[in-house]
Design a protein around this motif. Sequence first.
Motif, PDB file in Angstrom:
ATOM      1  N   PRO A  78       0.822  -1.215   0.000  1.00 32.02           N
ATOM      2  CA  PRO A  78       0.000   0.000   0.000  1.00 32.02           C
ATOM      3  C   PRO A  78       0.855   1.264   0.000  1.00 32.02           C
ATOM      4  CG  PRO A  78      -0.101  -1.082   2.137  1.00 32.02           C
ATOM      5  CD  PRO A  78       0.767  -1.926   1.270  1.00 32.02           C
ATOM      6  N   GLU A  82       2.159   1.643   6.581  1.00 35.19           N
ATOM      7  CA  GLU A  82       1.726   1.792   7.959  1.00 35.19           C
ATOM      8  C   GLU A  82       2.270   0.639   8.790  1.00 35.19           C
ATOM      9  OE1 GLU A  82      -2.603   1.971  10.047  1.00 35.19           O
ATOM     10  OE2 GLU A  82      -2.500   2.339   7.920  1.00 35.19           O
ATOM     11  N   LEU A  83       2.634   0.908  10.026  1.00 36.21           N
ATOM     12  CA  LEU A  83       3.055  -0.174  10.916  1.00 36.21           C
ATOM     13  C   LEU A  83       2.648   0.194  12.335  1.00 36.21           C
ATOM     14  CD1 LEU A  83       4.569  -2.881  10.589  1.00 36.21           C
ATOM     15  CD2 LEU A  83       6.581  -1.725  11.454  1.00 36.21           C
ATOM     16  N   LEU A  92       8.492  -8.496  10.714  1.00 39.58           N
ATOM     17  CA  LEU A  92       7.708  -7.824   9.677  1.00 39.58           C
ATOM     18  C   LEU A  92       7.667  -8.681   8.408  1.00 39.58           C
ATOM     19  CD1 LEU A  92       6.295  -5.375   8.341  1.00 39.58           C
ATOM     20  CD2 LEU A  92       8.569  -4.522   7.773  1.00 39.58           C
ATOM     21  N   MET A 140       9.570  -2.993   3.964  1.00 42.59           N
ATOM     22  CA  MET A 140       8.160  -3.167   3.598  1.00 42.59           C
ATOM     23  C   MET A 140       8.040  -4.024   2.337  1.00 42.59           C
ATOM     24  SD  MET A 140       6.129  -1.800   5.721  1.00 42.59           S
ATOM     25  CE  MET A 140       6.138  -0.689   7.120  1.00 42.59           C
ATOM     26  N   ARG A 143       8.633  -7.643   3.033  1.00 41.61           N
ATOM     27  CA  ARG A 143       7.428  -8.290   3.581  1.00 41.61           C
ATOM     28  C   ARG A 143       6.588  -8.883   2.432  1.00 41.61           C
ATOM     29  NH1 ARG A 143       2.072  -7.640   2.487  1.00 41.61           N
ATOM     30  NH2 ARG A 143       2.199  -5.383   2.617  1.00 41.61           N
TER      31      ARG A 143
ATOM     32  N   THR B 205      -1.542  -5.153  11.602  1.00 36.68           N
ATOM     33  CA  THR B 205      -0.424  -4.269  11.938  1.00 36.68           C
ATOM     34  C   THR B 205      -0.048  -3.398  10.745  1.00 36.68           C
ATOM     35  OG1 THR B 205       0.413  -5.967  13.414  1.00 36.68           O
ATOM     36  CG2 THR B 205       1.951  -4.255  12.802  1.00 36.68           C
ATOM     37  N   LEU B 206      -0.242  -3.915   9.526  1.00 31.30           N
ATOM     38  CA  LEU B 206       0.163  -3.219   8.311  1.00 31.30           C
ATOM     39  C   LEU B 206      -0.931  -2.293   7.785  1.00 31.30           C
ATOM     40  CD1 LEU B 206       1.686  -6.353   6.623  1.00 31.30           C
ATOM     41  CD2 LEU B 206       2.982  -4.392   7.408  1.00 31.30           C
ATOM     42  N   GLY B 207      -2.042  -2.167   8.488  1.00 30.10           N
ATOM     43  CA  GLY B 207      -3.151  -1.341   8.004  1.00 30.10           C
ATOM     44  C   GLY B 207      -4.216  -2.215   7.360  1.00 30.10           C
TER      45      GLY B 207
END
Lengths: 244, 319
Positions: A78, A82-83, A92, A140, A143, B205-207
Amino acid sequence: MTIAAQSLSLGTRLGGVTLQLRQGEVTAICGPNGAGKSSLLTALAGILPLDGGSVRLDADLLADLDPADRARRIGFLPQQAELAWDLSVEVLAGLGRLPWNLGAEADRAAIDRALADMQLSDFRQRPLSRLSGGERARAMLARVLAGEPCWLLADEPLANLDLAHQLTLLRHFRKLAGEGLGVALVLHDLAQAMNHAGRVVVLNGGQVVADGPPEQALSAEVIERVWGVTARWLGDPGARALVV
Amino acid sequence: MSRPNLLLLIGIVLVAPLSLLAGRVWLDPFADLSPNALIILTELRLPRAVLALVLGAGLGAAGAAMQGYLRNPLADPGLFGIAPGAALGAVLSFWTGLAGTPWILPLFALLGAAGAMALLGMIAGRTGSALLFTLAGMIIASLAGALMSLAISLSPTPFAMSEIVTWLMGALTDRSWHEVWFAAPLTVAGIALLLRAGKALDALTLGEAAARSLGVEPRRLQLLMIGGVGLTVGAGVAAAGIIGFVGLIVPHLMRRYTDRRPSQLIVPSALAGALLLLVADCLCRVLPLQSELRLGIALSLLGAPFFLALLLRMRRELA
């Protein structure tokens, strides 16, 4: 292997978008603010309920697919990374394994590969809050890669990154496409799209207004029509600069 | 088993027998038990200790899951409006004068909790959005609060009014095996639902968008949360009245001993909540006060400064 969107519509954001993504190439999705780029990407990822139209992953309708099965095949990054909790890099990356159920051994191997790919092997135990912006962006992405998807859809992955990190990530996207992944990126920087994408889709007002090789889809004429800016390209293919 | 879990379990095994000895009447573990002492032990102290463990575990687990679900370290199980809903049910049982009949009070409280859960599910709708959900919870909480005040102000006798007010403060005084029999299975079922939500909470956690892309179905997660929090908190209120702050403090204290994934926080928070409630209840029993300190008040007295310290630390981090 394709993701095929057929007349997607969603309020005023998407007005009948038909589009096919192919594996093995980097597709850049460009357009002015409010053109519907993020909506299109989330629709292609199968996580946005649509008013009309359908998305097919190969022969299957995305909406009918089991969510875990879909998640194993399409990786989505995205826009706002966000975390909520200050996880370590390794934990993660492990979140990318959530749709899988192949056991700890396979998870570990995939996480190791993703971290090595993103040059984060030395940072495994470090919490995200103690990484630089560039390292954070790589974490990110690691992940998503740990989920070993066939498709990678990323919404403005280059935002807030310095030039060196932008180039590193772009090179990596091309490498992934070379390995057979389908890569679709929402990009704001037209020069990056011109130089690094194999194909560019230009959206305006929720509709596809150009779709093709970068030289064609991002021609001076299209830029003037869509962005309202008179500009021309300088330099050689692969190293072009936009002069306004 | 991870180290913090093991240490907490050892703590519980050590404190639980000691808690049975403490109280207005101290029991001597080395003397033969008199018949009176035996009754105190098996009919008062033992169910009370078990109930403290059960309710503490439920509140701790619910708090950990709530913080994960709302992605906010200040979230508390009370936010969903389920505890006020259950309390309203209990208040109505006093108001109607039926509370004296066995099982009626907990039954009303559980019906209140179920009503709040159903309302939550309906108001929040099918979107599964956590924001709508929180707002729905706040509406339910304030409505239940207003109705409770109304019931108190219209209470038929001063006696009923004082009964209601005392009960609302939350306590484990004079609880028996009755409360254990209904609270324990409901709490265990609730914690099981929350544990099932663990993976989805990790993804969150990631939205919300990234969580959906990882295969999380928001509506299913929402139902697991309503069920899990509803059963644990509803059972807690039905058995002991409102006991605040456990669900807020405990996950906070335990988070640093985990890898910070919400799924990994649920079990340690359940164990730590159990231990905290057991210790707090013992303190309430042995404090030399005219009448026993209410557990709900004791925890609020502990909780408020804790909350303040937390806010001050966050303020420093923001500065």
